[in-house]
Motif scaffolding. Sequence first.
Motif, PDB file in Angstrom:
ATOM      1  N   ALA A 117     -16.866  39.977 -22.110  1.00  0.00           N
ATOM      2  CA  ALA A 117     -18.114  39.447 -22.668  1.00  0.00           C
ATOM      3  C   ALA A 117     -17.883  38.722 -23.986  1.00  0.00           C
ATOM      4  O   ALA A 117     -18.698  37.894 -24.399  1.00  0.00           O
ATOM      5  CB  ALA A 117     -19.117  40.578 -22.866  1.00  0.00           C
ATOM      6  N   ALA A 118     -16.775  39.029 -24.652  1.00  0.00           N
ATOM      7  CA  ALA A 118     -16.478  38.403 -25.943  1.00  0.00           C
ATOM      8  C   ALA A 118     -15.838  37.028 -25.794  1.00  0.00           C
ATOM      9  O   ALA A 118     -15.731  36.283 -26.766  1.00  0.00           O
ATOM     10  CB  ALA A 118     -15.552  39.307 -26.757  1.00  0.00           C
ATOM     11  N   LEU A 119     -15.405  36.670 -24.561  1.00  0.00           N
ATOM     12  CA  LEU A 119     -14.752  35.381 -24.341  1.00  0.00           C
ATOM     13  C   LEU A 119     -15.694  34.227 -24.681  1.00  0.00           C
ATOM     14  O   LEU A 119     -16.860  34.220 -24.281  1.00  0.00           O
ATOM     15  CB  LEU A 119     -14.321  35.256 -22.880  1.00  0.00           C
ATOM     16  CG  LEU A 119     -12.943  35.793 -22.500  1.00  0.00           C
ATOM     17  CD1 LEU A 119     -12.748  35.656 -20.996  1.00  0.00           C
ATOM     18  CD2 LEU A 119     -11.832  35.068 -23.233  1.00  0.00           C
ATOM     19  N   GLY A 120     -15.171  33.264 -25.407  1.00  0.00           N
ATOM     20  CA  GLY A 120     -15.946  32.069 -25.715  1.00  0.00           C
ATOM     21  C   GLY A 120     -16.974  32.240 -26.815  1.00  0.00           C
ATOM     22  O   GLY A 120     -17.677  31.283 -27.165  1.00  0.00           O
ATOM     23  N   LYS A 121     -17.087  33.434 -27.380  1.00  0.00           N
ATOM     24  CA  LYS A 121     -18.038  33.666 -28.464  1.00  0.00           C
ATOM     25  C   LYS A 121     -17.410  33.246 -29.803  1.00  0.00           C
ATOM     26  O   LYS A 121     -16.225  33.518 -30.040  1.00  0.00           O
ATOM     27  CB  LYS A 121     -18.439  35.140 -28.521  1.00  0.00           C
ATOM     28  CG  LYS A 121     -19.087  35.674 -27.243  1.00  0.00           C
ATOM     29  CD  LYS A 121     -20.477  35.106 -27.040  1.00  0.00           C
ATOM     30  CE  LYS A 121     -21.104  35.592 -25.739  1.00  0.00           C
ATOM     31  NZ  LYS A 121     -21.297  37.039 -25.705  1.00  0.00           N
ATOM     32  N   PRO A 122     -18.173  32.619 -30.682  1.00  0.00           N
ATOM     33  CA  PRO A 122     -17.611  32.204 -31.974  1.00  0.00           C
ATOM     34  C   PRO A 122     -17.215  33.383 -32.856  1.00  0.00           C
ATOM     35  O   PRO A 122     -16.311  33.275 -33.679  1.00  0.00           O
ATOM     36  CB  PRO A 122     -18.748  31.389 -32.605  1.00  0.00           C
ATOM     37  CG  PRO A 122     -19.986  31.853 -31.912  1.00  0.00           C
ATOM     38  CD  PRO A 122     -19.577  32.198 -30.521  1.00  0.00           C
ATOM     39  N   CYS A 123     -17.915  34.497 -32.671  1.00  0.00           N
ATOM     40  CA  CYS A 123     -17.600  35.719 -33.429  1.00  0.00           C
ATOM     41  C   CYS A 123     -17.464  36.880 -32.454  1.00  0.00           C
ATOM     42  O   CYS A 123     -18.065  36.873 -31.373  1.00  0.00           O
ATOM     43  CB  CYS A 123     -18.697  36.027 -34.457  1.00  0.00           C
ATOM     44  SG  CYS A 123     -18.941  34.750 -35.690  1.00  0.00           S
ATOM     45  N   ILE A 129      -8.615  36.843 -19.769  1.00  0.00           N
ATOM     46  CA  ILE A 129      -9.893  37.564 -19.779  1.00  0.00           C
ATOM     47  C   ILE A 129     -10.125  38.286 -21.108  1.00  0.00           C
ATOM     48  O   ILE A 129     -11.063  39.077 -21.227  1.00  0.00           O
ATOM     49  CB  ILE A 129      -9.990  38.561 -18.599  1.00  0.00           C
ATOM     50  CG1 ILE A 129      -8.818  39.544 -18.589  1.00  0.00           C
ATOM     51  CG2 ILE A 129     -10.042  37.810 -17.284  1.00  0.00           C
ATOM     52  CD1 ILE A 129      -8.865  40.533 -17.442  1.00  0.00           C
ATOM     53  N   LEU A 130      -9.284  37.989 -22.090  1.00  0.00           N
ATOM     54  CA  LEU A 130      -9.470  38.553 -23.427  1.00  0.00           C
ATOM     55  C   LEU A 130      -9.012  37.512 -24.434  1.00  0.00           C
ATOM     56  O   LEU A 130      -7.921  36.943 -24.297  1.00  0.00           O
ATOM     57  CB  LEU A 130      -8.660  39.841 -23.594  1.00  0.00           C
ATOM     58  CG  LEU A 130      -8.891  40.634 -24.880  1.00  0.00           C
ATOM     59  CD1 LEU A 130     -10.294  41.204 -24.927  1.00  0.00           C
ATOM     60  CD2 LEU A 130      -7.870  41.761 -25.015  1.00  0.00           C
ATOM     61  N   SER A 131      -9.834  37.255 -25.443  1.00  0.00           N
ATOM     62  CA  SER A 131      -9.479  36.247 -26.446  1.00  0.00           C
ATOM     63  C   SER A 131      -8.402  36.776 -27.389  1.00  0.00           C
ATOM     64  O   SER A 131      -8.206  37.993 -27.530  1.00  0.00           O
ATOM     65  CB  SER A 131     -10.714  35.843 -27.248  1.00  0.00           C
ATOM     66  OG  SER A 131     -11.127  36.914 -28.095  1.00  0.00           O
ATOM     67  N   THR A 132      -7.720  35.857 -28.026  1.00  0.00           N
ATOM     68  CA  THR A 132      -6.699  36.234 -29.004  1.00  0.00           C
ATOM     69  C   THR A 132      -7.308  37.036 -30.143  1.00  0.00           C
ATOM     70  O   THR A 132      -6.727  38.025 -30.613  1.00  0.00           O
ATOM     71  CB  THR A 132      -6.012  34.973 -29.558  1.00  0.00           C
ATOM     72  OG1 THR A 132      -5.391  34.265 -28.481  1.00  0.00           O
ATOM     73  CG2 THR A 132      -4.961  35.328 -30.590  1.00  0.00           C
ATOM     74  N   ALA A 133      -8.501  36.622 -30.586  1.00  0.00           N
ATOM     75  CA  ALA A 133      -9.153  37.326 -31.697  1.00  0.00           C
ATOM     76  C   ALA A 133      -9.531  38.747 -31.295  1.00  0.00           C
ATOM     77  O   ALA A 133      -9.374  39.696 -32.082  1.00  0.00           O
ATOM     78  CB  ALA A 133     -10.400  36.555 -32.141  1.00  0.00           C
ATOM     79  N   ALA A 134     -10.032  38.906 -30.074  1.00  0.00           N
ATOM     80  CA  ALA A 134     -10.419  40.246 -29.606  1.00  0.00           C
ATOM     81  C   ALA A 134      -9.194  41.134 -29.460  1.00  0.00           C
ATOM     82  O   ALA A 134      -9.212  42.316 -29.831  1.00  0.00           O
ATOM     83  CB  ALA A 134     -11.163  40.139 -28.280  1.00  0.00           C
ATOM     84  N   GLU A 135      -8.100  40.563 -28.931  1.00  0.00           N
ATOM     85  CA  GLU A 135      -6.879  41.349 -28.797  1.00  0.00           C
ATOM     86  C   GLU A 135      -6.352  41.764 -30.168  1.00  0.00           C
ATOM     87  O   GLU A 135      -5.922  42.903 -30.367  1.00  0.00           O
ATOM     88  CB  GLU A 135      -5.815  40.559 -28.052  1.00  0.00           C
ATOM     89  CG  GLU A 135      -4.570  41.378 -27.772  1.00  0.00           C
ATOM     90  CD  GLU A 135      -3.288  40.592 -27.872  1.00  0.00           C
ATOM     91  OE1 GLU A 135      -2.219  41.233 -27.984  1.00  0.00           O
ATOM     92  OE2 GLU A 135      -3.332  39.353 -27.862  1.00  0.00           O
TER      93      GLU A 135
END
Length: 350
Positions: free
Chosen positions: A150-156, A288-294
């Motif tokens: 769900a966090a993919l593509g989100k600016p924050c 399926i996971l952004s770099t920032a989230a990881e």
Amino acid sequence: MLSLIPGAVTDSAGRAATVHRAWPRSDGGLTFEARENDGGLIRAGVVDSLGKATLVPYGKDPVLGDLAGALGNGDLVVHRYRKRAVLRVGDGYRKILPPGKAETVAAAHRRMRTLAVPAGVETPDVVSTLPGGLTLSLVRGTSFHELGRAALGKPCLPNGWTQGWELWSRKWPLLAANPPGTAPATHSPGDEGATLRQWVERCVESGQLDIRPEKLEQAALEVERRLLSGAPQLPVLAHRDLHDKQMLFSAAEGTIGLIDCDTLALAEPALDLANLLVHLEFRREQGILSTAAEQFASDAIHSTASAMAVSSDRLLAYAASTRLRLACVYSFRPPYRSLAEDWARRVLDS
């Protein structure tokens, strides 16, 4: 040797299904799990040693005797042929297992629940047990896997992701350090090395990765030496299959949940932490996971490792084992076989 795993298979009635994961068998064949293209039913199947793939009739299994009777009461969500099946039933899940397995799995869940409550972690309650399976209650929350997607593509980064990891990093040391009254089996560094070697052997025998067998085998031996050469940390409570699909966070309730506690054991704290850390690396590779989230989750895991006095050497040793093992595991999953091979090559070259 070419891979025996088909990407798709059709049964005698013309129903087509897409294969999403498979497991090696001792006779040189495979079992697999697929989803029907029309309707989405979960289907189990087998591939013989000559490469002939067969879809098993829906919900049929000669070992899982309770499966046919349970189908009318729930939706089949997992079917590993002759090994286990999982159905969504009402407010819980029904696990169908081979004879003699249910009580062992139920005991692991009961033990984990007893230890999790004081740590403030929610786990499934064993609602009922029969010789052929057990029913487990639901655990509140959304899996970290779904939160990450769900966090993919989100600016924050969404609050659910950041708050979930912050809460997990506080709860996990409390749970892992909770001394069990009746200790489960210990999973030693040697056991971890043996598990890795087994997966590498399966991968080599099935020809899943286009990499020289001796290179894979040598890498497994080197990882095993790292596991055995360091000073092991005193064992703590370990899930042994900790990854983002097994952990849940409820923002509404402010709770952390944990599911699939079948493999409960005592092990070095680095085992679970490294397994979780590397799974998140792989999720990023899967897209399926952004770099920032990881990165946020990785920071939380490293902070937890520090709080549990896990040395960098032990964390790195178990991470090396997990990376090679995941390459082998995902080589048996047709949608990710190419990624698994790329991942394996980078692991071997690092």
